[in-house]
Structure formats: structure tokens, C-alpha cells
Design a protein around this motif. Structure first.
Motif, PDB file in Angstrom:
ATOM      1  N   LEU A  14      -5.404   6.610  10.485  1.00  0.00           N
ATOM      2  CA  LEU A  14      -5.925   7.044   9.235  1.00  0.00           C
ATOM      3  C   LEU A  14      -6.626   8.326   9.234  1.00  0.00           C
ATOM      4  O   LEU A  14      -7.646   8.159   8.689  1.00  0.00           O
ATOM      5  CB  LEU A  14      -6.685   5.810   8.606  1.00  0.00           C
ATOM      6  CG  LEU A  14      -5.925   4.513   8.393  1.00  0.00           C
ATOM      7  CD1 LEU A  14      -7.217   3.482   7.745  1.00  0.00           C
ATOM      8  CD2 LEU A  14      -4.806   4.675   7.271  1.00  0.00           C
ATOM      9  N   TYR A  32      -8.762   9.633   6.107  1.00  0.00           N
ATOM     10  CA  TYR A  32      -8.825   8.721   5.098  1.00  0.00           C
ATOM     11  C   TYR A  32      -9.546   9.127   3.850  1.00  0.00           C
ATOM     12  O   TYR A  32      -9.222   8.500   2.753  1.00  0.00           O
ATOM     13  CB  TYR A  32      -8.639   7.550   5.407  1.00  0.00           C
ATOM     14  CG  TYR A  32      -9.908   6.978   6.202  1.00  0.00           C
ATOM     15  CD1 TYR A  32     -11.080   6.809   5.137  1.00  0.00           C
ATOM     16  CD2 TYR A  32     -10.373   6.557   7.285  1.00  0.00           C
ATOM     17  CE1 TYR A  32     -12.334   6.335   5.605  1.00  0.00           C
ATOM     18  CE2 TYR A  32     -11.511   6.264   7.880  1.00  0.00           C
ATOM     19  CZ  TYR A  32     -12.645   6.224   6.776  1.00  0.00           C
ATOM     20  OH  TYR A  32     -13.860   5.705   7.264  1.00  0.00           O
ATOM     21  N   LEU A  46      -9.726  -0.726   4.133  1.00  0.00           N
ATOM     22  CA  LEU A  46      -8.608  -0.059   4.244  1.00  0.00           C
ATOM     23  C   LEU A  46      -7.486  -1.077   5.145  1.00  0.00           C
ATOM     24  O   LEU A  46      -7.768  -1.767   6.146  1.00  0.00           O
ATOM     25  CB  LEU A  46      -8.732   1.122   5.439  1.00  0.00           C
ATOM     26  CG  LEU A  46      -9.989   2.137   5.076  1.00  0.00           C
ATOM     27  CD1 LEU A  46     -10.169   3.131   5.911  1.00  0.00           C
ATOM     28  CD2 LEU A  46      -9.554   2.718   3.709  1.00  0.00           C
ATOM     29  N   VAL A  99      -3.947  -1.503   7.374  1.00  0.00           N
ATOM     30  CA  VAL A  99      -3.054  -0.625   8.259  1.00  0.00           C
ATOM     31  C   VAL A  99      -2.058  -1.883   9.064  1.00  0.00           C
ATOM     32  O   VAL A  99      -2.494  -2.790   9.300  1.00  0.00           O
ATOM     33  CB  VAL A  99      -4.107  -0.195   9.488  1.00  0.00           C
ATOM     34  CG1 VAL A  99      -3.071   0.448  10.177  1.00  0.00           C
ATOM     35  CG2 VAL A  99      -4.931   0.716   8.851  1.00  0.00           C
ATOM     36  N   GLU A 159      -1.132   3.401   7.429  1.00  0.00           N
ATOM     37  CA  GLU A 159      -1.852   2.842   6.302  1.00  0.00           C
ATOM     38  C   GLU A 159      -0.801   2.066   5.326  1.00  0.00           C
ATOM     39  O   GLU A 159       0.318   2.618   4.843  1.00  0.00           O
ATOM     40  CB  GLU A 159      -2.487   3.828   5.404  1.00  0.00           C
ATOM     41  CG  GLU A 159      -3.275   3.412   4.135  1.00  0.00           C
ATOM     42  CD  GLU A 159      -3.988   4.645   3.289  1.00  0.00           C
ATOM     43  OE1 GLU A 159      -4.248   4.156   2.143  1.00  0.00           O
ATOM     44  OE2 GLU A 159      -4.117   5.617   3.953  1.00  0.00           O
TER      45      GLU A 159
END
Length: 381
Positions: A224, A227, A263, A265, A272
Motif C-alpha cells: 500500500l 495509501y 485497509l 490487503v 489492496e
């Protein structure tokens, strides 16, 4: 008469022996940060059954368990390393090994306990039987993200230099492997339950960095990167904890730094897969053991709230306010209940994870970390 008398004596002896047996698998410890004590709790009884005192500064304390679940090794902020017998409910050994500590880990064979230090930096490793130091590993930096890895190894990262060190004790004296270029100011790290993937969060830049510990020469892999690009960073009142991480349905769920998001993943590709907007800046994003839910708490000043995210839809399915200063959560091993420390209410609150019903409150003095003995059998905890 003699034939009758012997079985009676044997029965009485069996009863006496049974009275002395203490099973530890249902127990846990709650850190009482203000008084330097640990509250011993019973999961099935949903109750406190004892208190262990004299552990120094527990303002940012954590602990690990011996493989037999009898002993806890407590890492105090004041640099104290304490060995606690939860059966006898007492401190059996204690050393002041540094000036400022930030956590620790126990080796997979249960023979070594390692402590991560801010002051003087580096990692120190001790024999779990005696608490005698067996290795001093200076790094010239604050160390963070100390975890155990399979094969009698410890993995940790340096805040100042952005390096990850792997200390291998399989042959006795540690063999050190250094991985450079992990990123700016790593603040915490996690390791997957199979011991393969180590991920550090970065405070000095948007992003994380992963290592494949199964690789003979691990190389940093960005996760990321950028991000938060295009978003305004918010003030960070409390750093998120990656050790309270979630891996569910093949995905990592990670708290964002300086943003009101978690987030998502892909655990294999490290790409992502989504984001969930949250009530505040996440501190812990913890998966229920079956992986269906992720429970999230938040930094000050929004730290009275818990949100529950469904891992299939990635949407928030429940929100509630246990009380002021929710600091930590711990699931029972199969996830039917969650225990939540609410520091400023002076309580640990217990909830059903299916119905979200509050089941009980346990009085505690400024509670923070909650640690059930099932952690003894999990890598990285």
C-alpha cells in the motif's frame, strides 16, 4: 475391614489431590496499569479470581505465556521483566533489564524470552527458567515489532534506521541477519500465524513493508505505498497496534495511520482489496477467531466506541459505546465472547459476539491489556 479401608484411603487421597489441581486453560490476565498489578480472570466464570501486585510501571505493558500456560512473562514500560506464576498468583522472578521497554516475545520452544527496548535500544534475551540474560543485541536504535518466529528465532525492527533484524538462536549464540530499506520510522509489526510473513507499519511515510521469512534472503516488499495520497493527514493521538491485527478470509485488515479507515490487503498478493471508513483513527483491528468479523477500537478523543465490520461485505454491521477509553479487546479462543477493557470506567466488559449482548462487567483498576492463556500456543502473541 482391611480390604474396605484401603480403597477409602485411596479415595480420600484422590480428593485431596484434586483440590490442589489448577487448570490454566480457562484463565487470563488483565493489566491494571495504574497500580502495577495484574487481575487474574476466569473465562467460564466471567469473574476475577485473584490479583498479582508489584510489577512496576505497566502503563504500556504486554505479556507472553510459557507453553504450559503456568507462567506469564510481563514486559513493563520501566524496563522490568517479571516472571509471574498464575497458579500460585505471585511474582517469582523480576529483573530491571533496561530503562524503557516496549514489549517482548517468547521462543517457540519456550526456553527464551526476548525484550524490545527504547532505552538503551536493542533487544535482550533471557533464560525463561532463571531470567538470566543469555544475549544482548544492541542496535543503536529504538526497537519495535519484536515477534517470535519458528526455529527459535526472533524478528524485530529499528525505528531510527528502518532495518529488520532476524536473530536465529537455533545453534545457540544468535546468528543475525539484517534487512535494510524497510522504510521511514517503522512503528510496529506483525507476523502471520504460519510464521511466514512479517509486516511493518511506517510512521514516516504512507505504507507498510512486508518480508517473506521463508525466503533464504528476505527482501522488503512495499505494501500500500502512498495509501493516503491526496488525503489530509489527521493528528495522530495514539499509534495503531499491528499486533492486534486481523487476518480473515485470506485478507489482512490493517489500521491506517492518520486516517479514519481500515485497509484490506490480499494476504497472498499483498495488493489492496478495499477500504472501510471508520468512526475514528483505528488502534486495534482484531478478527474474531472464525474470521467473520473484525472489531475495531479508536484513538482519543473518539475512544468510547467499538465498530464491528463484516469481512464478507467489508461494511460496518454494528456500533456501540462501551464507555470512556476503550483500550483493548480479547476474544475467547473460539470467539463466542469478547472481553473489552474500558479504562476510565474501571471495568472489563464481556459481550456475546453473535448477539452483541453485554453479559457481565468485571471491576478492574484502570484496565488495559487483556491476555488469555490460549496465546501460549499462537505464533507472534
Amino acid at each position: 475391614m482391611k480390604r474396605l479401608f484401603a480403597p477409602v484411603l485411596m479415595s480420600m487421597a484422590s480428593i485431596a489431590a484434586a483440590d490442589t489441581i489448577v487448570a490454566t486453560g480457562d484463565l487470563g490476565l488483565v493489566v491494571e496499569r495504574a497500580e502495577g498489578s495484574l487481575l487474574l480472570v476466569d473465562q467460564s466464570e466471567r469473574a476475577a479470581i485473584g490479583r498479582i501486585e508489584g510489577l512496576g510501571d505497566l502503563s504500556h505493558a504486554s505479556l507472553v505465556y510459557s507453553p504450559d500456560e503456568r507462567f506469564a512473562f510481563v514486559f513493563g514500560r520501566d524496563g522490568g521483566l517479571s516472571k509471574v506464576d498464575i497458579v500460585e498468583q505471585e511474582v517469582v522472578a523480576r529483573v530491571m533489564q533496561a530503562g524503557n521497554s516496549i514489549g517482548g516475545a517468547i521462543s517457540d520452544d519456550g526456553t527464551l524470552v526476548a525484550v524490545s527496548n527504547y532505552e538503551p535500544g536493542g533487544v535482550r534475551v533471557f533464560d525463561t527458567e532463571t531470567l538470566e540474560m543469555v544475549a544482548d543485541i544492541p542496535t543503536g536504535s529504538k526497537t519495535i515489532g519484536l515477534v517470535d518466529a519458528p526455529g527459535r528465532r526472533f524478528v524485530f525492527t529499528t525505528w531510527d534506521e528502518g532495518e529488520t533484524w532476524i536473530a536465529d538462536f537455533s545453534a545457540g549464540d544468535p546468528a543475525i541477519t539484517k534487512v535494510v530499506g524497510m522504510g521511514a520510522n517503522p512503528y510496529d509489526a506483525l507476523i502471520t500465524s504460519d510464521g511466514r510473513t512479517y509486516i511493518t507499519g511506517l510512521f514516516g511515510q504512507d505504507g507498510l513493508t512486508a518480508l517473506d521469512l521463508w525466503d533464504a534472503t528476505p527482501e522488503p516488499t512495499p505494501v500500500l505505498p502512498g495509501y493516503g495520497r491526496g488525503q489530509e493527514d489527521l493528528p495522530v493521538y495514539k499509534m495503531p497496534h499491528l499486533e492486534g491485527w486481523a487476518k480473515a478470509a485470506g485478507e489482512f485488515v490493517l489500521p491506517a495511520v492518520g486516517h479514519h479507515q481500515v485497509l484490506w490487503v490480499d494476504a497472498t498478493t499483498l495488493e489492496e482489496t478495499g477500504r472501510t471508513d471508520t468512526h475514528g483513527q483505528p488502534v486495534f483491528a482484531m478478527a474474531r477467531p472464525d474470521g467473520r468479523q473484525v472489531w475495531v477500537n479508536f484513538a482519543h478523543p473518539l475512544n468510547d466506541t467499538i465498530q464491528v465490520i463484516d469481512t464478507v461485505s467489508k461494511e460496518i454491521v454494528h456500533e456501540f459505546k462501551p464507555g470512556p477509553a476503550v483500550l483493548h479487546m480479547e476474544f475467547t479462543p473460539r470467539g463466542h465472547e469478547v472481553w473489552i477493557s474500558v479504562r476510565d470506567a474501571g471495568k472489563v466488559m464481556i459481550y456475546d459476539t453473535q448477539t452483541f449482548e453485554k453479559l457481565r462487567e468485571v471491576e478492574a483498576d484502570s484496565p488495559s491489556g487483556i491476555f488469555f492463556t490460549a496465546r501460549a500456543h499462537r505464533t507472534g502473541l
